[in-house]
Design an enzyme around this catalytic site. Structure first.
Site, PDB file in Angstrom:
ATOM      1  N   ARG A  59      -2.027  -5.491  -1.460  1.00 33.34           N
ATOM      2  CA  ARG A  59      -3.457  -5.740  -1.348  1.00 33.34           C
ATOM      3  C   ARG A  59      -4.294  -4.465  -1.257  1.00 33.34           C
ATOM      4  O   ARG A  59      -5.242  -4.276  -2.024  1.00 33.34           O
ATOM      5  CB  ARG A  59      -3.765  -6.573  -0.080  1.00 33.34           C
ATOM      6  CG  ARG A  59      -3.600  -8.035  -0.212  1.00 33.34           C
ATOM      7  CD  ARG A  59      -3.113  -8.591   1.108  1.00 33.34           C
ATOM      8  NE  ARG A  59      -1.768  -8.067   1.301  1.00 33.34           N
ATOM      9  CZ  ARG A  59      -0.681  -8.691   0.844  1.00 33.34           C
ATOM     10  NH1 ARG A  59      -0.789  -9.843   0.284  1.00 33.34           N
ATOM     11  NH2 ARG A  59       0.520  -8.168   0.986  1.00 33.34           N
ATOM     12  N   THR A  60      -3.940  -3.589  -0.307  1.00 37.53           N
ATOM     13  CA  THR A  60      -4.781  -2.426  -0.036  1.00 37.53           C
ATOM     14  C   THR A  60      -4.859  -1.519  -1.262  1.00 37.53           C
ATOM     15  O   THR A  60      -5.931  -1.044  -1.641  1.00 37.53           O
ATOM     16  CB  THR A  60      -4.211  -1.647   1.171  1.00 37.53           C
ATOM     17  OG1 THR A  60      -3.965  -2.585   2.227  1.00 37.53           O
ATOM     18  CG2 THR A  60      -5.160  -0.585   1.651  1.00 37.53           C
ATOM     19  N   LYS A  87      11.891  15.238  -3.322  1.00 37.49           N
ATOM     20  CA  LYS A  87      12.604  16.514  -3.483  1.00 37.49           C
ATOM     21  C   LYS A  87      12.311  17.454  -2.315  1.00 37.49           C
ATOM     22  O   LYS A  87      12.623  18.638  -2.375  1.00 37.49           O
ATOM     23  CB  LYS A  87      12.185  17.178  -4.800  1.00 37.49           C
ATOM     24  CG  LYS A  87      12.511  16.331  -6.023  1.00 37.49           C
ATOM     25  CD  LYS A  87      11.961  16.995  -7.290  1.00 37.49           C
ATOM     26  CE  LYS A  87      12.004  16.040  -8.464  1.00 37.49           C
ATOM     27  NZ  LYS A  87      11.158  16.497  -9.573  1.00 37.49           N
ATOM     28  N   ARG A 109      -2.180   6.046   2.384  1.00 41.07           N
ATOM     29  CA  ARG A 109      -1.355   5.247   3.308  1.00 41.07           C
ATOM     30  C   ARG A 109      -0.113   6.072   3.612  1.00 41.07           C
ATOM     31  O   ARG A 109       0.517   6.612   2.709  1.00 41.07           O
ATOM     32  CB  ARG A 109      -0.948   3.913   2.683  1.00 41.07           C
ATOM     33  CG  ARG A 109       0.081   3.193   3.537  1.00 41.07           C
ATOM     34  CD  ARG A 109       0.276   1.759   3.164  1.00 41.07           C
ATOM     35  NE  ARG A 109      -0.875   0.967   3.558  1.00 41.07           N
ATOM     36  CZ  ARG A 109      -0.887  -0.362   3.539  1.00 41.07           C
ATOM     37  NH1 ARG A 109       0.178  -1.038   3.135  1.00 41.07           N
ATOM     38  NH2 ARG A 109      -1.955  -1.032   3.913  1.00 41.07           N
ATOM     39  N   HIS A 137      -5.811   0.866  10.606  1.00 40.82           N
ATOM     40  CA  HIS A 137      -6.000   0.411   9.216  1.00 40.82           C
ATOM     41  C   HIS A 137      -7.490   0.033   9.119  1.00 40.82           C
ATOM     42  O   HIS A 137      -7.860  -1.136   9.118  1.00 40.82           O
ATOM     43  CB  HIS A 137      -5.095  -0.791   8.963  1.00 40.82           C
ATOM     44  CG  HIS A 137      -4.973  -1.202   7.523  1.00 40.82           C
ATOM     45  ND1 HIS A 137      -5.760  -0.685   6.516  1.00 40.82           N
ATOM     46  CD2 HIS A 137      -4.140  -2.102   6.930  1.00 40.82           C
ATOM     47  CE1 HIS A 137      -5.408  -1.251   5.359  1.00 40.82           C
ATOM     48  NE2 HIS A 137      -4.430  -2.104   5.588  1.00 40.82           N
TER      49      HIS A 137
END
Ligand code: CP
Length: 309
Positions: A59-60, A87, A109, A137
């Protein structure tokens, strides 16, 4: 007021009530835009935004990308699972490499609490927190409160219970800050093991009985159990959790009043909420997702207006 008091959106804690009201007023206009046949405005034609996702999202991530494209920004997407992070590259090196490609704003995020704040103190681009571990959030809380305002007329004076895994939930913390700033009363409900010890310092009510919580509230925000963040067992089984804290139609219909049911997603149907409740007319789960685009457009637009060009 027509400008935010902050240069980045790293958490609701940093916002004033006026900031939140400005975001909502701006989102009202953008909601009208995204419901037109031509859903796009040229506002951010000269802005480039990088979406950096170091954790899974449906969703986000889609919502931010749509919001950016509806504002006509140039958009680049980065996913940690397919990047040089694998890496051994550090967060700052990754971000500085992306910024050297002339990026104006970063939506990130990240699994570490405080990652967005850390970044905002080290780079010149604007930073939007799309979820930092168990911390905040902010855009989820903004779209949740915007959806309550849309359905009930205002947030002021409303009683909102947040049910479930409060301990691991960034949605819960951001919602508590946002709802309280807008004058709502907030309660959390769940097993003792999933309620953090510091919760009383936040000025919220605590309830361990779901029926009592539902009888008290106007709005119930049902949260997912975040098994991916749980290293020990906090309750005997999902079945037992569901029996005590799952919202089903029988309880909902027996309340003798209509409450609003919310969920930030992703839903675990049959655990914290049954399908008939998730799909009922009392549920505003899909309206939350729709409002997410308008609210994120507002946040990006307002932060972009602070970029020196
Ligand atoms: N509500 C929410 O953050 O959902 P995603 O994890 O799918 O982005």
């Amino acid at each position: 007021m027509n400008n935010l008091s902050v240069d980045h959106l790293t958490g609701i804690k940093d916002l004033t009530r006026e900031d939140i009201e400005l975001i909502f007023k701006t989102a009202d206009s953008f909601k009208e835009v995204i419901n037109r046949p031509i859903k796009k405005v040229p506002s951010l034609r000269d802005i480039t935004i990088a979406n950096l996702f170091f954790e899974n999202s449906t969703r986000t991530r889609l919502s931010f990308e749509l919001a950016e494209k509806r504002l006509s920004a140039d958009v680049v997407n980065f996913s940690a699972s397919s990047s040089s992070v694998k890496k051994g590259e550090t967060l700052i090196d990754t971000v500085n490499n992306i910024l050297s490609m002339k990026v104006d704003m970063v939506v990130m995020r990240h699994p570490n609490p405080g990652a967005a704040k850390f970044l905002s103190e080290r780079i010149t681009a604007k930073v939007v927190n799309a979820g930092d571990g168990t911390h905040e959030h902010p855009t989820q809380a903004l779209l949740d409160a915007f959806s309550i305002r849309e359905r009930l007329g205002s947030v002021e004076g409303k009683k909102v219970v947040i049910v479930g895994d409060i301990l691991h939930s960034r949605v819960a913390l951001s919602n508590i800050y946002c709802l309280q700033k807008l004058g709502a009363e907030v309660m959390v409900c769940g097993p003792t093991t999933l309620i953090p010890k510091y919760i009383h310092e936040l000025g919220v009510k605590v309830e361990h009985n779901l029926r009592s919580a539902l009888e008290w509230c106007d709005v119930a925000n049902m949260l997912r159990i975040q098994l991916e963040r749980q290293e020990i067992k906090y309750f005997p089984s999902l079945r037992e959790y569901s029996m005590q804290f799952g919202l089903n139609k029988e309880i909902l219909d027996s309340l003798g009043k209509e409450i609003i049911v919310m969920h930030p997603g992703p839903i675990n149907r049959g655990v914290e909420i049954t399908s008939d409740v998730a799909d009922s007319k009392q549920s505003i789960i899909l309206q939350q997702v729709e409002n997410g685009v308008a609210v994120r457009m507002a946040v990006i637009y307002l932060l972009a207006s602070k970029i020196e060009r």
